[in-house]
Design an enzyme around this catalytic site. Structure first.
Site, PDB file in Angstrom:
ATOM      1  NE  ARG A  45      57.058  23.234  36.835  1.00 59.64           N
ATOM      2  CZ  ARG A  45      57.020  24.568  36.884  1.00 59.64           C
ATOM      3  NH1 ARG A  45      55.920  25.221  36.577  1.00 59.64           N
ATOM      4  NH2 ARG A  45      58.103  25.256  37.237  1.00 59.64           N
ATOM      5  N   GLY A 113      55.410  34.079  31.044  1.00 59.92           N
ATOM      6  CA  GLY A 113      56.836  33.827  31.230  1.00 59.92           C
ATOM      7  C   GLY A 113      57.121  32.350  31.452  1.00 59.92           C
ATOM      8  NE  ARG A 141      58.372  38.267  33.056  1.00 61.87           N
ATOM      9  CZ  ARG A 141      57.657  37.317  33.644  1.00 61.87           C
ATOM     10  NH1 ARG A 141      56.498  36.936  33.138  1.00 61.87           N
ATOM     11  NH2 ARG A 141      58.104  36.740  34.727  1.00 61.87           N
ATOM     12  CG  ASP A 340      54.108  34.339  41.357  1.00 65.78           C
ATOM     13  OD1 ASP A 340      55.002  35.106  40.948  1.00 65.78           O
ATOM     14  OD2 ASP A 340      53.909  33.207  40.866  1.00 65.78           O
ATOM     15  NE  ARG A 371      53.586  40.463  39.605  1.00 60.28           N
ATOM     16  CZ  ARG A 371      53.434  39.166  39.415  1.00 60.28           C
ATOM     17  NH1 ARG A 371      54.055  38.315  40.212  1.00 60.28           N
ATOM     18  NH2 ARG A 371      52.670  38.723  38.448  1.00 60.28           N
TER      19      ARG A 371
HETATM   20  C1  S3P Z   1      56.924  29.851  38.176  1.00 63.69           C
HETATM   21  C2  S3P Z   1      58.038  30.337  38.797  1.00 63.69           C
HETATM   22  C3  S3P Z   1      58.157  31.715  39.322  1.00 63.69           C
HETATM   23  C4  S3P Z   1      56.801  32.392  39.455  1.00 63.69           C
HETATM   24  C5  S3P Z   1      55.947  32.152  38.238  1.00 63.69           C
HETATM   25  C6  S3P Z   1      55.713  30.669  38.031  1.00 63.69           C
HETATM   26  C7  S3P Z   1      56.933  28.478  37.660  1.00 63.69           C
HETATM   27  O1  S3P Z   1      58.959  32.484  38.452  1.00 63.69           O
HETATM   28  O2  S3P Z   1      56.967  33.780  39.652  1.00 63.69           O
HETATM   29  O3  S3P Z   1      54.685  32.803  38.367  1.00 63.69           O
HETATM   30  O4  S3P Z   1      55.853  27.938  37.330  1.00 63.69           O
HETATM   31  O5  S3P Z   1      58.030  27.900  37.568  1.00 63.69           O
HETATM   32  P1  S3P Z   1      60.578  32.474  38.526  1.00 63.69           P
HETATM   33  O6  S3P Z   1      61.063  31.145  38.198  1.00 63.69           O
HETATM   34  O7  S3P Z   1      61.017  33.497  37.518  1.00 63.69           O
HETATM   35  O8  S3P Z   1      60.882  32.921  39.935  1.00 63.69           O
END
Ligand code: S3P
Length: 457
Positions: A45, A113, A141, A340, A371
């Protein structure tokens, strides 16, 4: 300026780097202190805010893991100047909201992701076309959950792989429609994508979530000058309202230590007899520390020391000592605050007396791997009784864990680190089939754990 850490050549991530197995062995008491690397969520971010703000954003403590380096490269592709000044010290000279460049090549997000989904939000709210791709894990994903609200805002999916997966080409909306959006799954990535797209909207964007997810995007948007409010909604939710087209001004960012990375040393200290370990500078954001609550309920000896504010986040040091744990019932409502951490909690549960039930783990099926299946299979391989009932994982703990097997990591860094931690306390060594992915979030995992006394190799 010091040399930038190596960044894999774009396009190489769908190929297979040779697997690099690693073995963890029963270790003597762990001791000493560890400062985990910068938080992954905040690192992504900080770079993105730097891209969208006017002026130079200086970042201290950036996580230099592969996932974050991919986001840094994507910021460059979208027109920012991004430079590494020294270890963890980065400068981002923003392109500015509304003035992003069209990338000249596919943006390759590797395993990440978060980077992919947040950047889809950024692109979705700008009148540019960009292509997104990643490794074999990312290609599995779900991206529909992101593309659906972006389409409502006026973006167009030019192409996508079957089932709404990357590779995706997205044509953003130059005047994104302001929407009110109820997230169908509790996901900070989804919430953030909608808010980031809404930034360049001429109106007001509202996101409603029934289960509060991590709030780093909201906090950082406010810190960079956006008008954003977040109010409780229902029993566990939030209603977030963002005014479009703010002037975002560059601000310095100090990235606190990642609780999701700290979790490995924390659990290692709890399960290796005689251990005492201090974890320094840990971010204590309540939407991230569900693991601490769960471990406390299991009887863990964790002292929270020197609570303070650093870089706008609540941080503390933790003193952790080995202690016999007992099983617990972990409520589904806690899942967003420890999403996580289930793989490493399952490892703690394997060494606890009695049964631990972790409820409501549906979202675990769509992480870097499935997972839920990867944890269950790894536990079974190591001789730990467990079962899946609906969306719950039930682990039968025991005084000793046999180990003595190889665990499949499925390109998932947290599966890799969790089962290495198991091997530090199991009777026989535990081998993971591939340690390469650890570099996505915790490149210094092995030396940091070895300094505490962990035995690998
Ligand atoms: C994250 C949100 C989570 C988390 C990922 C980091 C983020 O995922 O599992 O490791 O930085 O916004 P989800 O938004 O899919 O739950």
């Amino acid at each position: 300026m010091s040399a930038a850490p190596t960044h894999p050549a774009p396009g190489h991530s769908h190929g297979h780097a040779p697997a690099s197995p690693l073995t963890a062995r029963k270790s003597a008491a762990l001791s000493g202190s560890l400062r985990p690397p910068g938080d992954k969520s905040i690192s992504h971010r900080a770079l993105i805010m730097g891209l969208l703000a006017v002026g130079e954003t200086m970042i201290e403590g950036l996580l230099e893991g592969d996932d974050v380096l991919r986001t840094a490269q994507a910021c460059r592709d979208l027109g920012a100047r991004v430079e590494r000044l020294g270890p963890g010290r980065w400068r981002v000279d923003g392109a500015g909201l509304g003035t992003l460049a069209t990338p000249t090549r596919t943006m390759d997000f590797g395993n990440a992701g978060t980077g992919t989904r947040l950047m889809m939000g950024v692109v979705g709210g700008h009148g540019i076309t960009a292509s997104f791709d990643g490794d074999a894990s990312l290609r599995k994903r779900p991206m529909r959950r992101i593309l659906d609200p972006l389409t409502l805002m006026g973006a167009e999916v030019v192409s996508e792989a079957e089932g709404g997966r990357v590779p995706v080409t997205l044509k953003g909306a130059s005047d994104p429609t302001p929407i009110e959006y109820r997230t169908p799954v509790p996901s900070a990535q989804l919430k953030s994508a909608v808010l980031l797209a809404g930034l360049n909207s001429p109106g007001r964007t509202t996101v409603i979530e029934t289960e509060a997810s991590r709030d780093h995007t909201e906090k950082m948007l406010a810190y960079f000058g956006a008008q954003i409010t977040s109010e409780p909604h229902g029993e566990h939710g939030r209603r977030i309202v963002l005014e479009g087209r703010p002037t975002l001004r560059a601000r310095p960012v100090i990235v606190p230590a990642d609780p999701s990375s700290a979790a490995f040393a924390l659990v290692a200290a709890l399960i290796v007899p005689g251990s005492e370990v201090t974890i320094e500078g840990l971010m204590m954001n309540p939407l991230r520390v569900g693991l601490l609550d769960s471990l406390m309920e299991m009887g863990a000896d964790i002292e929270v020391l020197d609570r303070r504010i650093e870089g706008g986040e609540d941080v503390a040091d933790l003193r952790v000592r080995h202690r016999a744990l007992k099983g617990a019932d972990i409520p589904a409502a806690r899942a967003p605050a420890m999403i996580d951490e289930y793989p490493i909690l399952a490892v703690a549960a394997a060494f606890a007396s009695g049964e631990t039930r972790m409820r409501g783990l549906n979202e675990l099926r769509v992480k870097e791997s499935d997972r839920l299946a990867a944890v269950a299979d790894g536990l079974t391989a190591c001789g730990v009784k467990n079962r899946i009932e609906g969306d719950d994982l039930i682990v039968q703990g025991a005084k000793s864990v046999p180990g003595g097997s190889t665990v499949a990591t499925h390109l998932d860094h947290r599966i890799a680190m969790s089962f290495l931690v198991m091997g530090l306390a199991s009777e026989q060594p535990v081998t993971i089939d591939d340690a390469n992915m650890i570099a996505t979030s915790f490149p210094t995992f092995r030396p940091a754990m070895e300094r505490l006394g962990a035995v690998f190799g």
